[in-house]
Design an enzyme around this catalytic site. Structure first.
Site, PDB file in Angstrom:
ATOM      1  N   ASP A 467       0.799  -1.250  -0.038  1.00 41.41           N
ATOM      2  CA  ASP A 467      -0.175   0.449  -0.343  1.00 41.41           C
ATOM      3  C   ASP A 467       0.997   1.232   0.396  1.00 41.41           C
ATOM      4  O   ASP A 467       2.228   1.000   0.078  1.00 41.41           O
ATOM      5  CB  ASP A 467      -1.202  -0.528   1.239  1.00 41.41           C
ATOM      6  CG  ASP A 467      -2.329   0.793   1.191  1.00 41.41           C
ATOM      7  OD1 ASP A 467      -2.395   1.535   0.023  1.00 41.41           O
ATOM      8  OD2 ASP A 467      -2.792   0.814   1.580  1.00 41.41           O
ATOM      9  N   ASP A 537     -10.468   1.660  -3.723  1.00 42.11           N
ATOM     10  CA  ASP A 537     -10.747   1.942  -2.150  1.00 42.11           C
ATOM     11  C   ASP A 537     -12.484   1.443  -1.958  1.00 42.11           C
ATOM     12  O   ASP A 537     -12.865   1.133  -1.478  1.00 42.11           O
ATOM     13  CB  ASP A 537     -10.455   2.551  -1.093  1.00 42.11           C
ATOM     14  CG  ASP A 537      -9.044   2.074  -0.633  1.00 42.11           C
ATOM     15  OD1 ASP A 537      -8.625   1.207  -0.905  1.00 42.11           O
ATOM     16  OD2 ASP A 537      -8.617   3.061  -0.296  1.00 42.11           O
TER      17      ASP A 537
HETATM   18  C1  DGJ Z   1      -5.914   2.039   1.850  1.00 41.94           C
HETATM   19  C2  DGJ Z   1      -6.394   0.659   1.261  1.00 41.94           C
HETATM   20  O1  DGJ Z   1      -6.317   1.177  -0.137  1.00 41.94           O
HETATM   21  C3  DGJ Z   1      -6.847  -0.413   1.721  1.00 41.94           C
HETATM   22  O2  DGJ Z   1      -7.232  -1.319   0.804  1.00 41.94           O
HETATM   23  C4  DGJ Z   1      -6.590  -1.153   3.121  1.00 41.94           C
HETATM   24  O3  DGJ Z   1      -5.456  -1.599   2.866  1.00 41.94           O
HETATM   25  C5  DGJ Z   1      -6.025   0.350   3.990  1.00 41.94           C
HETATM   26  N1  DGJ Z   1      -5.244   1.645   3.153  1.00 41.94           N
HETATM   27  C6  DGJ Z   1      -5.022   0.044   4.896  1.00 41.94           C
HETATM   28  O4  DGJ Z   1      -4.942   0.749   6.420  1.00 41.94           O
END
Ligand code: DGJ
Length: 730
Positions: A467, A537
């Site tokens: 990430d 997301d």
């Molecule tokens: C942002 C990501 O896009 C999510 O899927 C998740 O992993 C969160 N961060 C975790 O903090």
């Protein structure tokens, strides 16, 4: 000082160069360059194949030369080029002009003879500045890649200002640029604009999460608005995860000059004597069967050359994020694993929240940088839950965000010099975190060691979600010299790739998913090292239709993760039926991201069936040809797409009702890509009840019928959806 010294390299000293034609070709396309009598590399053609290019040798231009030059092969700052230059340099003597003269070129076949590599060598007319244009022509995929190598043999340092990977002049009546824009949880929205005179640019200056708002890719429809199946389209992308810029400049001659590469924004690059700068690759293709042809060419190229580990099926998964967020213990996780196993999923991914002790990661405010397991949450460590997962027959995956640090962390205290910041200015956080300076080799070592150490925690880890949740801003590097600060944007990205290179040597089989607040790192630069992207997301199925539709114009479905989540959706509050959520997610790499304990028995049974049905067609999703049938942007109320295998023996077709248009309307999905002479058994899969959505369920149809007449499934109410499998029968 201008023009000092090197008159040695004056034009008079150049030998006269015989005009030359350079023909680059794939099975269906040609790209043709030639030299003029002054030795300048000129651009002639990119598009359908021209078997006899000899007329380009004698082609005359009616353009008055004092109005500006005809399109060059690689446009530079200087002479009568008044366009945005692809190459702009301040030379060692202060000269701002560059005039590239053809020296030679070589062509050879690489890798199983499918790749024709052409290297065109150019040199500045006055100074020993060498530029190579490397073009690779992928025969079967009908894709071209281009990159530039700039070698400084001048007496001292030069400064590169513009150093684009690609320059392509195009001539048509009208130009319709299709590009992708959006924001967090709304990525890859398709936009079409007719271009007028001047420059339209697609760019990122964010340094990180560069594809969150725009994407370094385009489809340019010539003469008419873009159609899925008809018309001429040029499309492409840049393989770069840092700042990018793609310019579309319509000049007074009606020529559209495309330049694409690293964004010159604040990125002057100093090149010492003897050093070479290599640009990333630009990838592009041409289709005269509309946008569909562009996507299929790019997908073929990606699956053969552009994506890491392109031939391995990506496993279905349960990700802990929306089901547990930061709030879990060992039992929460092992229960989720049990449920994932029961539903037939193949991988469990432990997301954020598993690390940090002095600064426990119980929210986004602390712990980033301290990659030791949190002993309160997981007292028996990662290996305990990874082994548990393995015993249940699932692979185990884990989340990291190694480029970042929370101010509240042991790492921030130990290594303030590793943090990207401008000394004496504020250090703003985004999502409570700072960025580590990957231009620094020590930081590269650290990030490699984070990955390595995490992998050492259990032999059962086979997937890493990587990430990155902030932009680069107020940029400054304690590692780079004061007069090299503008190298940051490039050296950061190169540092990132350097770490991934090292990881791939040691961990060639680990699946890596790039994620940058969801779809912030969707680019062919990172995909060279990684298997999949977190597309967004936003897990709401209706939003996902638009996001996946956009993403899959450029990137193949094998890389686009798509998870079923709970309702009301956590990002949009939307409530959609479980079947609709599965039908959308199973048009990508199917996963789930919810707390299975919150599902009732009926929903769990349905999920089991959906996962099993998906497994029966997922090879088509990952390796088949994508045919878009109805666009969600057309306001007809439907979305439909299909994947057809290369032999046209099997296909899967998806249909969705995405807005209510009245009881009288039914869709007519004319199927594409099938063999009109074959016969297909059509079966609806992933049915909610025994009743089918289509009168033709279980019947045999000719390919010709399906192509010409199509199917009219009963999709009338909002969120009605259906998935059909087609299999050839004798
Ligand atoms: C942002 C990501 O896009 C999510 O899927 C998740 O992993 C969160 N961060 C975790 O903090």
């Amino acid at each position: 000082m201008l023009y000092s010294g090197n008159l040695l390299f004056n034009i008079q000293a150049q030998p006269k160069i015989e005009p030359t034609l350079i023909t680059i070709s794939t099975e269906e396309l040609s790209m043709i360059f030639g030299t003029n009598s002054a030795g300048t590399l000129m651009f002639h053609h990119f598009g359908n194949k021209i078997n006899d290019p000899s007329a380009f040798r004698i082609k005359k231009s009616y353009r008055r030369s004092d109005y500006g030059t005809d399109p060059e092969g690689y446009s530079t700052n200087g002479g009568r080029n008044f366009r945005e230059p692809a190459l702009r340099i301040t030379h060692s003597d202060g000269d701002l002009n560059t005039e590239l003269i053809y020296q030679s070129h070589t062509q050879r076949l690489l890798e199983d003879s499918n790749v024709q590599e052409t290297v065109i060598r150019l040199k500045d007319r006055k100074l020993p500045l060498l530029v190579n244009i490397t073009v690779k022509a992928f025969q079967k995929e009908n894709v071209i890649t281009q990159s530039i190598q700039i070698e400084n043999q001048e007496l001292s340092e030069i400064v590169l200002h513009n150093y684009y990977s690609m320059y392509l002049p195009v001539k048509a009546e009208r130009y319709f640029l299709n590009s992708f824009a959006g924001d967090w949880a709304k990525e890859m929205g398709l936009e079409e604009n007719q271009l007028t005179h001047g420059i339209k640019s697609i760019e990122s200056k964010k340094g990180m999460r560069t594809t969150r708002t725009e994407n370094p890719s385009f489809l340019l429809s010539l003469n008419a608005p873009m159609d899925e199946n008809y018309g001429e389209v040029i499309g492409g992308a840049l393989a770069w995860s840092g700042n990018y810029k793609l310019n579309f400049e319509l000049d007074e001659f009606g020529v559209l000059n495309i330049s694409a590469g690293i964004n010159p924004f604040a990125s002057e690059y100093h090149l010492k004597k003897g050093e070479t700068f290599a640009t990333p690759e630009a990838i592009f293709t041409y289709s005269n069967v509309g946008a569909g042809g562009i996507s299929r060419n790019l997908h073929d190229w990606a699956r053969n050359y552009g994506v890491y580990d392109p031939l391995t099926i990506r496993p279905t998964l349960l990700n802990s994020w929306e089901g547990a967020y930061f709030d879990f213990d060992e039992k929460t996780i092992t229960d989720m694993v049990d449920d994932a196993a029961e539903m037939g999923l193949e991988l469990f991914v432990l997301d954020d929240g598993w690390f940090g002790n002095n600064y426990p990661r119980n929210g986004s405010g602390a712990g980033l940088g301290d990659w030791q397991v949190n002993i309160k949450k997981l007292p028996r460590g990662i290996d305990y839950i990874a082994s548990y997962t393995s015993e249940k027959g699932l692979k185990f995956g884990i989340w990291i965000e190694p480029e970042m640090v929370n101010p509240k962390s042991d790492l921030a205290i130990a290594h303030p010099d590793w943090i990207v910041k401008s000394n004496g200015r504020d250090m703003p956080t985004i999502r409570n975190q700072w960025l580590l300076d990957l231009s620094n080799p020590d930081v590269q070592d650290f990030i490699f060691s984070v990955f390595d150490n995490v992998m050492q925690q259990s032999s059962h880890i086979s997937y890493v979600k990587w990430d990155a949740n902030r932009h680069a801003e107020s940029v400054g590097s304690a590692y780079l010299d004061d007069n090299r600060q503008s190298h940051f944007w490039i050296d950061y990205t190169k540092g990132f790739y350097n770490v991934l290179e090292r990881i791939r040597v040691k961990y060639p089989e680990t699946i890596i998913q790039t994620c940058a607040s969801g779809g912030g790192r969707v680019d062919y630069g990172a995909l060279k090292y990684t298997q999949e992207v977190r597309t967004s997301d936003n897990t709401d199925a209706l939003s996902r239709i638009f996001i996946q539709y956009g993403t899959n114009f450029i990137y193949p479905t094998i890389v686009t993760g798509s998870n079923v989540s709970a309702v009301p959706n956590h990002q949009t509050n939307n409530v959609t039926p479980l079947k609709f959520r599965f039908d959308v997610a199973m048009s990508g790499r199917l996963g789930m991201e919810l707390q299975p304990k919150d599902m009732n028995d009926e929903d769990r049974e349905f999920a089991k069936q959906a996962i099993a049905d998906y497994k029966s067609i997922r090879d088509l999703v990952m390796f088949g040809d994508l045919y878009r049938i109805a666009s969600p942007y057309d306001n007809q109320g439907y979305y439909s797409l299909s994947y057809v295998d290369k032999d046209k023996k099997r296909a899967v077709v998806y249909g969705y009702c995405i807005s209510y248009r009245g009881r009288g309307l039914t869709p007519k999905f004319k199927l594409r890509g099938l063999d009109p002479d074959k016969k297909y058994l059509l079966k609806e899969i992933n049915k909610l009840t025994k009743k089918s959505n289509f009168w033709g369920d279980g019947q045999i149809f000719s390919g010709q019928y399906l192509i010409e007449e199509g199917i009219n499934p009963h999709l009338q109410k909002m969120y009605d959806s259906a998935v059909f499998s087609l299999v050839e029968v004798e």
